[in-house]
Design a protein around this motif. Structure first.
Motif, PDB file in Angstrom:
ATOM      1  N   GLU A 144      35.684  21.559  45.952  1.00  0.00           N
ATOM      2  CA  GLU A 144      35.345  20.240  45.494  1.00  0.00           C
ATOM      3  C   GLU A 144      36.238  19.084  45.952  1.00  0.00           C
ATOM      4  OE1 GLU A 144      33.705  20.082  41.831  1.00  0.00           O
ATOM      5  OE2 GLU A 144      32.181  21.617  42.068  1.00  0.00           O
ATOM      6  N   MET A 145      35.997  17.919  45.612  1.00  0.00           N
ATOM      7  CA  MET A 145      37.086  16.936  45.975  1.00  0.00           C
ATOM      8  C   MET A 145      38.532  17.427  45.100  1.00  0.00           C
ATOM      9  SD  MET A 145      36.016  14.789  48.418  1.00  0.00           S
ATOM     10  CE  MET A 145      37.185  13.465  48.398  1.00  0.00           C
ATOM     11  N   GLU A 146      39.496  17.449  45.858  1.00  0.00           N
ATOM     12  CA  GLU A 146      40.798  17.321  45.548  1.00  0.00           C
ATOM     13  C   GLU A 146      41.000  18.702  44.617  1.00  0.00           C
ATOM     14  OE1 GLU A 146      41.510  14.040  42.842  1.00  0.00           O
ATOM     15  OE2 GLU A 146      41.314  12.499  44.587  1.00  0.00           O
ATOM     16  N   GLN A 147      40.254  19.593  45.104  1.00  0.00           N
ATOM     17  CA  GLN A 147      40.250  21.162  44.496  1.00  0.00           C
ATOM     18  C   GLN A 147      40.910  21.973  45.653  1.00  0.00           C
ATOM     19  OE1 GLN A 147      36.528  23.348  42.856  1.00  0.00           O
ATOM     20  NE2 GLN A 147      37.503  22.214  41.191  1.00  0.00           N
ATOM     21  N   PRO A 148      41.809  22.818  45.531  1.00  0.00           N
ATOM     22  CA  PRO A 148      42.224  23.761  46.468  1.00  0.00           C
ATOM     23  C   PRO A 148      41.397  24.950  46.460  1.00  0.00           C
ATOM     24  CG  PRO A 148      43.532  23.960  44.478  1.00  0.00           C
ATOM     25  CD  PRO A 148      42.473  22.763  44.171  1.00  0.00           C
ATOM     26  N   LEU A 149      41.438  25.784  47.611  1.00  0.00           N
ATOM     27  CA  LEU A 149      41.040  27.217  47.550  1.00  0.00           C
ATOM     28  C   LEU A 149      42.080  27.876  48.032  1.00  0.00           C
ATOM     29  CD1 LEU A 149      38.265  28.901  48.231  1.00  0.00           C
ATOM     30  CD2 LEU A 149      38.542  28.454  50.660  1.00  0.00           C
ATOM     31  N   HIS A 150      41.989  29.128  47.503  1.00  0.00           N
ATOM     32  CA  HIS A 150      42.970  30.170  47.417  1.00  0.00           C
ATOM     33  C   HIS A 150      42.564  31.374  47.922  1.00  0.00           C
ATOM     34  CE1 HIS A 150      45.827  27.570  45.237  1.00  0.00           C
ATOM     35  NE2 HIS A 150      44.833  27.493  44.342  1.00  0.00           N
ATOM     36  N   ILE A 151      43.225  31.964  49.064  1.00  0.00           N
ATOM     37  CA  ILE A 151      42.511  33.466  49.690  1.00  0.00           C
ATOM     38  C   ILE A 151      43.650  34.554  49.057  1.00  0.00           C
ATOM     39  CG2 ILE A 151      41.844  34.610  51.670  1.00  0.00           C
ATOM     40  CD1 ILE A 151      41.274  31.938  52.861  1.00  0.00           C
ATOM     41  N   ILE A 152      43.496  35.249  48.598  1.00  0.00           N
ATOM     42  CA  ILE A 152      44.282  36.358  47.754  1.00  0.00           C
ATOM     43  C   ILE A 152      43.573  37.846  47.975  1.00  0.00           C
ATOM     44  CG2 ILE A 152      45.166  37.195  45.686  1.00  0.00           C
ATOM     45  CD1 ILE A 152      44.403  34.357  44.435  1.00  0.00           C
ATOM     46  N   GLU A 157      50.077  42.229  43.892  1.00  0.00           N
ATOM     47  CA  GLU A 157      50.801  42.665  42.701  1.00  0.00           C
ATOM     48  C   GLU A 157      50.987  41.751  41.651  1.00  0.00           C
ATOM     49  OE1 GLU A 157      54.337  44.366  44.359  1.00  0.00           O
ATOM     50  OE2 GLU A 157      53.541  46.157  44.955  1.00  0.00           O
ATOM     51  N   ASP A 158      50.501  40.332  42.002  1.00  0.00           N
ATOM     52  CA  ASP A 158      50.705  39.303  41.260  1.00  0.00           C
ATOM     53  C   ASP A 158      49.602  38.651  40.926  1.00  0.00           C
ATOM     54  OD1 ASP A 158      52.512  37.715  39.399  1.00  0.00           O
ATOM     55  OD2 ASP A 158      52.846  36.317  41.119  1.00  0.00           O
ATOM     56  N   LEU A 159      48.446  39.486  40.582  1.00  0.00           N
ATOM     57  CA  LEU A 159      47.213  39.114  40.662  1.00  0.00           C
ATOM     58  C   LEU A 159      46.755  37.943  39.594  1.00  0.00           C
ATOM     59  CD1 LEU A 159      44.249  38.907  42.047  1.00  0.00           C
ATOM     60  CD2 LEU A 159      43.867  40.987  40.644  1.00  0.00           C
ATOM     61  N   GLU A 160      47.256  38.387  38.328  1.00  0.00           N
ATOM     62  CA  GLU A 160      47.128  37.506  37.296  1.00  0.00           C
ATOM     63  C   GLU A 160      47.610  36.211  37.224  1.00  0.00           C
ATOM     64  OE1 GLU A 160      48.204  39.054  33.459  1.00  0.00           O
ATOM     65  OE2 GLU A 160      47.302  41.136  33.682  1.00  0.00           O
ATOM     66  N   SER A 161      48.861  35.980  38.014  1.00  0.00           N
ATOM     67  CA  SER A 161      49.527  34.814  38.071  1.00  0.00           C
ATOM     68  C   SER A 161      48.653  33.954  39.270  1.00  0.00           C
ATOM     69  CB  SER A 161      50.758  34.778  38.709  1.00  0.00           C
ATOM     70  OG  SER A 161      51.599  35.489  37.596  1.00  0.00           O
ATOM     71  N   GLU A 162      48.335  34.676  40.222  1.00  0.00           N
ATOM     72  CA  GLU A 162      47.356  34.004  41.189  1.00  0.00           C
ATOM     73  C   GLU A 162      45.937  33.456  40.634  1.00  0.00           C
ATOM     74  OE1 GLU A 162      49.555  36.118  45.041  1.00  0.00           O
ATOM     75  OE2 GLU A 162      47.884  37.100  43.851  1.00  0.00           O
ATOM     76  N   LEU A 163      45.230  34.235  39.821  1.00  0.00           N
ATOM     77  CA  LEU A 163      44.308  33.948  39.115  1.00  0.00           C
ATOM     78  C   LEU A 163      44.449  32.532  38.173  1.00  0.00           C
ATOM     79  CD1 LEU A 163      42.842  37.384  38.510  1.00  0.00           C
ATOM     80  CD2 LEU A 163      41.950  35.827  39.900  1.00  0.00           C
ATOM     81  N   LYS A 164      45.634  32.182  37.916  1.00  0.00           N
ATOM     82  CA  LYS A 164      45.737  31.326  36.861  1.00  0.00           C
ATOM     83  C   LYS A 164      45.820  29.827  37.921  1.00  0.00           C
ATOM     84  CE  LYS A 164      48.191  33.697  33.329  1.00  0.00           C
ATOM     85  NZ  LYS A 164      49.358  33.890  32.789  1.00  0.00           N
ATOM     86  N   LEU A 165      45.962  29.888  39.375  1.00  0.00           N
ATOM     87  CA  LEU A 165      46.116  28.639  40.179  1.00  0.00           C
ATOM     88  C   LEU A 165      44.920  27.764  39.804  1.00  0.00           C
ATOM     89  CD1 LEU A 165      47.482  30.700  43.252  1.00  0.00           C
ATOM     90  CD2 LEU A 165      48.675  29.165  41.821  1.00  0.00           C
ATOM     91  N   PRO A 166      44.766  26.393  40.193  1.00  0.00           N
ATOM     92  CA  PRO A 166      43.834  25.641  40.170  1.00  0.00           C
ATOM     93  C   PRO A 166      42.924  25.845  41.325  1.00  0.00           C
ATOM     94  CG  PRO A 166      45.835  24.538  40.951  1.00  0.00           C
ATOM     95  CD  PRO A 166      46.129  25.964  40.504  1.00  0.00           C
ATOM     96  N   GLY A 167      41.765  25.572  41.066  1.00  0.00           N
ATOM     97  CA  GLY A 167      40.671  25.846  42.335  1.00  0.00           C
ATOM     98  C   GLY A 167      40.051  26.821  42.375  1.00  0.00           C
ATOM     99  N   THR A 168      39.232  27.238  43.338  1.00  0.00           N
ATOM    100  CA  THR A 168      38.407  28.630  43.674  1.00  0.00           C
ATOM    101  C   THR A 168      39.426  29.511  44.138  1.00  0.00           C
ATOM    102  OG1 THR A 168      36.501  27.405  43.840  1.00  0.00           O
ATOM    103  CG2 THR A 168      36.439  29.517  44.715  1.00  0.00           C
ATOM    104  N   LYS A 169      39.482  30.574  43.398  1.00  0.00           N
ATOM    105  CA  LYS A 169      39.993  31.872  44.076  1.00  0.00           C
ATOM    106  C   LYS A 169      39.053  32.833  44.894  1.00  0.00           C
ATOM    107  CE  LYS A 169      41.399  31.036  40.634  1.00  0.00           C
ATOM    108  NZ  LYS A 169      41.328  29.749  39.666  1.00  0.00           N
ATOM    109  N   VAL A 170      39.371  33.120  46.130  1.00  0.00           N
ATOM    110  CA  VAL A 170      38.653  34.130  46.775  1.00  0.00           C
ATOM    111  C   VAL A 170      39.493  35.305  46.716  1.00  0.00           C
ATOM    112  CG1 VAL A 170      37.807  34.709  49.167  1.00  0.00           C
ATOM    113  CG2 VAL A 170      37.489  32.430  48.241  1.00  0.00           C
ATOM    114  N   LEU A 171      39.149  36.625  46.297  1.00  0.00           N
ATOM    115  CA  LEU A 171      39.489  37.885  46.270  1.00  0.00           C
ATOM    116  C   LEU A 171      39.214  38.759  47.520  1.00  0.00           C
ATOM    117  CD1 LEU A 171      39.927  38.437  42.576  1.00  0.00           C
ATOM    118  CD2 LEU A 171      41.505  37.226  44.098  1.00  0.00           C
ATOM    119  N   MET A 172      39.577  38.922  48.670  1.00  0.00           N
ATOM    120  CA  MET A 172      39.345  39.655  49.726  1.00  0.00           C
ATOM    121  C   MET A 172      40.002  41.172  49.523  1.00  0.00           C
ATOM    122  SD  MET A 172      39.577  37.119  53.055  1.00  0.00           S
ATOM    123  CE  MET A 172      38.324  38.357  53.793  1.00  0.00           C
TER     124      MET A 172
END
Length: 227
Positions: A144-152, A157-172
């Protein structure tokens, strides 16, 4: 004799109707098709064959070393590149098929680098990514507007920290790591924001509005965690 060109052709995540017009055109124009093979499975070739008549074309199978150590993978990539070079040296163009988009976790990146280093021409044909197709299947918006997207990677090995990132997380590539993915999501209280698609675009596709670990999900699992 002019050298052939190596094309990295994206065939989408599974549904042959998600192949682009350009992908179909390039595959039709190339006399040689290079198909990645994992054990006996050639999924990218199966997808392409459902949209393009491949009769009369030479098919070369590329056995990539999935899960091997980096040194072993590099040796395999160099060997596969030499097989492709032999065709390019005959002046024939080659279409190397790639699941999803060739630029995203694609086997294409390894061979393209070696091919360009050796002085041959390459071209990448973009395609539909598995996570975009999965989001569409789930009726979910990735951004959405001003919302990032993270591809993980799901095995991060740092999944918990990455899941705390703002925006939508895509776990591939979450199939084998799905128990750990679910545990991390549950621990962070994100279960109500998580959805998953198994084998997107394939006949046995499953789209779920929650995470479910059955044990036979296989390799092609996409998990979306909303903002």
């Amino acid at each position: 004799m002019p050298k052939g060109t190596l094309y990295g052709v994206s065939v989408g995540p599974g549904d042959p109707e998600l192949m682009t017009l350009k992908a179909v055109r390039v595959i039709r124009s190339c006399p040689v098709i290079a198909a990645p093979r994992v054990r006996t499975r050639t999924l990218a070739l199966d997808i392409a064959r459902a949209s393009v008549d491949l009769s009369g074309k030479q098919i070369i199978y590329l056995d990539f070393a999935m899960g091997a150590e980096k040194g072993s993978r590099d040796d395999v990539h160099r060997q596969l590149a030499r097989e492709v070079f032999a065709v390019l040296d005959r002046g024939q163009d080659v279409a190397l098929l790639n699941l999803g988009d060739a630029t995203l976790f694609g086997t294409w990146s390894y061979l393209e680098a070696l091919t360009r280093q050796a002085g041959y021409e390459t071209e990448t044909v973009s395609g539909v990514t598995s996570f975009c197709a999965s989001a569409a299947r789930l009726h979910a918006s990735l951004t959405e507007m001003e919302q990032p997207l993270h591809i993980i990677p799901g095995y991060s090995e740092d999944l918990e920290s990455e899941l705390k990132l703002p925006g939508t997380k895509v776990l591939m590539k979450s199939g084998r790591a799905l128990p750990q993915v679910k545990a991390a999501i549950d621990k962070l209280g994100l279960a109500d924001k998580a959805q998953m698609v198994v084998n997107c675009g394939l006949p046995d596709e499953r789209a779920l509005d929650h995470l479910e670990v059955v044990g036979d999900e296989g390799y092609f699992v996409i998990v979306l965690v909303g903002a």
